[in-house]
Design a protein around this motif. Structure first.
Motif, mmCIF file in Angstrom:
data_model
loop_
_atom_site.group_PDB
_atom_site.id
_atom_site.type_symbol
_atom_site.label_atom_id
_atom_site.label_comp_id
_atom_site.label_asym_id
_atom_site.label_seq_id
_atom_site.Cartn_x
_atom_site.Cartn_y
_atom_site.Cartn_z
ATOM 1 N N ASN A 1 0.815 -1.211 0.000
ATOM 2 C CA ASN A 1 0.000 0.000 0.000
ATOM 3 C C ASN A 1 0.850 1.262 0.000
ATOM 4 O O ASN A 1 0.359 2.329 -0.338
ATOM 5 C CB ASN A 1 -0.971 0.012 1.183
ATOM 6 C CG ASN A 1 -0.266 -0.144 2.516
ATOM 7 O OD1 ASN A 1 0.779 -0.772 2.608
ATOM 8 N ND2 ASN A 1 -0.851 0.409 3.554
ATOM 9 N N ASN A 2 2.115 1.168 0.353
ATOM 10 C CA ASN A 2 2.984 2.341 0.359
ATOM 11 C C ASN A 2 3.578 2.654 -1.008
ATOM 12 O O ASN A 2 4.331 3.609 -1.138
ATOM 13 C CB ASN A 2 4.124 2.176 1.372
ATOM 14 C CG ASN A 2 3.634 2.336 2.789
ATOM 15 O OD1 ASN A 2 2.580 2.896 3.033
ATOM 16 N ND2 ASN A 2 4.388 1.833 3.737
ATOM 17 N N VAL A 3 3.251 1.872 -2.018
ATOM 18 C CA VAL A 3 3.805 2.129 -3.351
ATOM 19 C C VAL A 3 3.414 3.523 -3.846
ATOM 20 O O VAL A 3 4.121 4.119 -4.654
ATOM 21 C CB VAL A 3 3.382 1.036 -4.364
ATOM 22 C CG1 VAL A 3 1.939 1.199 -4.796
ATOM 23 C CG2 VAL A 3 4.293 1.039 -5.580
ATOM 24 N N THR A 4 2.340 4.077 -3.317
ATOM 25 C CA THR A 4 1.930 5.417 -3.746
ATOM 26 C C THR A 4 3.009 6.454 -3.417
ATOM 27 O O THR A 4 3.090 7.477 -4.078
ATOM 28 C CB THR A 4 0.598 5.836 -3.093
ATOM 29 O OG1 THR A 4 0.723 5.754 -1.680
ATOM 30 C CG2 THR A 4 -0.535 4.955 -3.573
ATOM 31 N N GLY A 5 3.862 6.158 -2.444
ATOM 32 C CA GLY A 5 4.938 7.075 -2.088
ATOM 33 C C GLY A 5 6.029 7.186 -3.138
ATOM 34 O O GLY A 5 6.809 8.145 -3.124
ATOM 35 N N VAL A 6 6.104 6.224 -4.061
ATOM 36 C CA VAL A 6 7.122 6.287 -5.114
ATOM 37 C C VAL A 6 6.521 6.578 -6.489
ATOM 38 O O VAL A 6 7.250 6.681 -7.470
ATOM 39 C CB VAL A 6 7.987 5.000 -5.158
ATOM 40 C CG1 VAL A 6 8.751 4.820 -3.855
ATOM 41 C CG2 VAL A 6 7.164 3.771 -5.488
ATOM 42 N N LEU A 7 5.214 6.749 -6.565
ATOM 43 C CA LEU A 7 4.592 7.064 -7.857
ATOM 44 C C LEU A 7 5.112 8.372 -8.451
ATOM 45 O O LEU A 7 5.332 8.432 -9.669
ATOM 46 C CB LEU A 7 3.070 7.077 -7.741
ATOM 47 C CG LEU A 7 2.410 5.736 -7.394
ATOM 48 C CD1 LEU A 7 0.890 5.891 -7.345
ATOM 49 C CD2 LEU A 7 2.823 4.630 -8.338
ATOM 50 N N PRO A 8 5.345 9.431 -7.652
ATOM 51 C CA PRO A 8 5.922 10.645 -8.242
ATOM 52 C C PRO A 8 7.280 10.388 -8.905
ATOM 53 O O PRO A 8 7.577 10.951 -9.964
ATOM 54 C CB PRO A 8 6.044 11.603 -7.057
ATOM 55 C CG PRO A 8 4.981 11.162 -6.106
ATOM 56 C CD PRO A 8 4.957 9.657 -6.246
ATOM 57 N N TRP A 9 8.115 9.529 -8.318
ATOM 58 C CA TRP A 9 9.414 9.199 -8.920
ATOM 59 C C TRP A 9 9.192 8.471 -10.245
ATOM 60 O O TRP A 9 9.866 8.765 -11.239
ATOM 61 C CB TRP A 9 10.252 8.350 -7.970
ATOM 62 C CG TRP A 9 11.646 8.141 -8.466
ATOM 63 C CD1 TRP A 9 12.738 8.897 -8.167
ATOM 64 C CD2 TRP A 9 12.108 7.112 -9.365
ATOM 65 N NE1 TRP A 9 13.847 8.414 -8.827
ATOM 66 C CE2 TRP A 9 13.490 7.324 -9.566
ATOM 67 C CE3 TRP A 9 11.503 6.052 -10.011
ATOM 68 C CZ2 TRP A 9 14.259 6.499 -10.387
ATOM 69 C CZ3 TRP A 9 12.267 5.231 -10.839
ATOM 70 C CH2 TRP A 9 13.633 5.465 -11.011
ATOM 71 N N VAL B 1 -3.892 5.228 -12.087
ATOM 72 C CA VAL B 1 -3.954 5.932 -13.371
ATOM 73 C C VAL B 1 -5.233 6.755 -13.451
ATOM 74 O O VAL B 1 -5.204 7.940 -13.821
ATOM 75 C CB VAL B 1 -3.856 4.939 -14.554
ATOM 76 C CG1 VAL B 1 -4.138 5.632 -15.874
ATOM 77 C CG2 VAL B 1 -2.487 4.264 -14.574
ATOM 78 N N LEU B 2 -6.356 6.157 -13.087
ATOM 79 C CA LEU B 2 -7.661 6.818 -13.189
ATOM 80 C C LEU B 2 -7.731 8.106 -12.375
ATOM 81 O O LEU B 2 -8.283 9.109 -12.834
ATOM 82 C CB LEU B 2 -8.762 5.855 -12.737
ATOM 83 C CG LEU B 2 -10.191 6.366 -12.825
ATOM 84 C CD1 LEU B 2 -10.599 6.582 -14.277
ATOM 85 C CD2 LEU B 2 -11.138 5.393 -12.152
ATOM 86 N N VAL B 3 -7.143 8.095 -11.175
ATOM 87 C CA VAL B 3 -7.231 9.288 -10.317
ATOM 88 C C VAL B 3 -6.066 10.252 -10.548
ATOM 89 O O VAL B 3 -5.965 11.262 -9.868
ATOM 90 C CB VAL B 3 -7.349 8.919 -8.819
ATOM 91 C CG1 VAL B 3 -8.585 8.100 -8.566
ATOM 92 C CG2 VAL B 3 -6.100 8.223 -8.315
ATOM 93 N N GLY B 4 -5.201 9.944 -11.498
ATOM 94 C CA GLY B 4 -4.124 10.854 -11.856
ATOM 95 C C GLY B 4 -2.865 10.741 -11.013
ATOM 96 O O GLY B 4 -1.996 11.609 -11.090
ATOM 97 N N MET B 5 -2.731 9.679 -10.238
ATOM 98 C CA MET B 5 -1.519 9.495 -9.433
ATOM 99 C C MET B 5 -0.380 8.912 -10.252
ATOM 100 O O MET B 5 0.782 9.019 -9.865
ATOM 101 C CB MET B 5 -1.811 8.584 -8.234
ATOM 102 C CG MET B 5 -2.792 9.172 -7.247
ATOM 103 S SD MET B 5 -3.228 8.011 -5.935
ATOM 104 C CE MET B 5 -1.700 7.990 -5.005
ATOM 105 N N LEU B 6 -0.700 8.252 -11.368
ATOM 106 C CA LEU B 6 0.291 7.598 -12.214
ATOM 107 C C LEU B 6 -0.014 7.938 -13.666
ATOM 108 O O LEU B 6 -1.181 7.931 -14.087
ATOM 109 C CB LEU B 6 0.236 6.079 -12.002
ATOM 110 C CG LEU B 6 1.265 5.236 -12.726
ATOM 111 C CD1 LEU B 6 2.678 5.543 -12.219
ATOM 112 C CD2 LEU B 6 0.962 3.751 -12.546
ATOM 113 N N ARG B 7 1.036 8.235 -14.420
ATOM 114 C CA ARG B 7 0.866 8.536 -15.843
ATOM 115 C C ARG B 7 0.178 7.381 -16.569
ATOM 116 O O ARG B 7 0.476 6.213 -16.312
ATOM 117 C CB ARG B 7 2.228 8.772 -16.499
ATOM 118 C CG ARG B 7 2.890 10.035 -16.121
ATOM 119 C CD ARG B 7 4.162 10.333 -16.926
ATOM 120 N NE ARG B 7 4.647 9.285 -17.780
ATOM 121 C CZ ARG B 7 5.918 8.828 -17.781
ATOM 122 N NH1 ARG B 7 6.820 9.355 -16.967
ATOM 123 N NH2 ARG B 7 6.285 7.889 -18.610
#
Length: 109
Positions: free
Chosen positions: A8-16, A41-47
């Motif tokens: 669940n912490n993978v969101t912390g590296v999505l900006p990288w 992707v849908l919510v815009g956190m990942l390209r």
């Protein structure tokens, strides 16, 4: 002691990933199901051009990057060939998610 469950912490590296993955890069999201990937992707956190790779090494789906949870049973991360730890998410210097990058990417070997 398990630090988290199902990455669940993978969101912390999505900006990288957004800043460093080349267009159309395949990413092996260790212990992240495809539904979570689609939601990022849908919510815009990942390209939207970053593709989900189901296996880090199979030639047809070979991943350029693999963020994963470091723990003893996570042996599939050791299978990410020709990669080096590029960045990660740390809590009090304890790795929560480590991003492994292939040659040619920032932080790669």
């Amino acid at each position: 002691m398990q630090r988290q469950y199902w990455s669940n912490n993978v969101t912390g590296v999505l900006p990288w990933l957004n800043a460093n993955c080349p267009p159309g890069a395949r990413v092996y999201f260790h212990e992240v199901n495809v539904e979570s990937y689609r939601t990022y992707v849908l919510v815009g956190m990942l390209r939207g051009d970053i593709r989900y790779a189901p296996d880090p090494n199979r030639p047809i789906t070979r991943a350029a990057v693999a963020p994963g949870v470091p723990r003893p049973r996570a042996g599939d991360l050791e299978r990410v060939r020709d990669a080096a730890a590029a960045t990660g998410l740390y809590l009090d210097e304890v790795p929560q998610v480590v991003v492994y990058a292939r040659p040619g990417l920032p932080g790669g070997p």
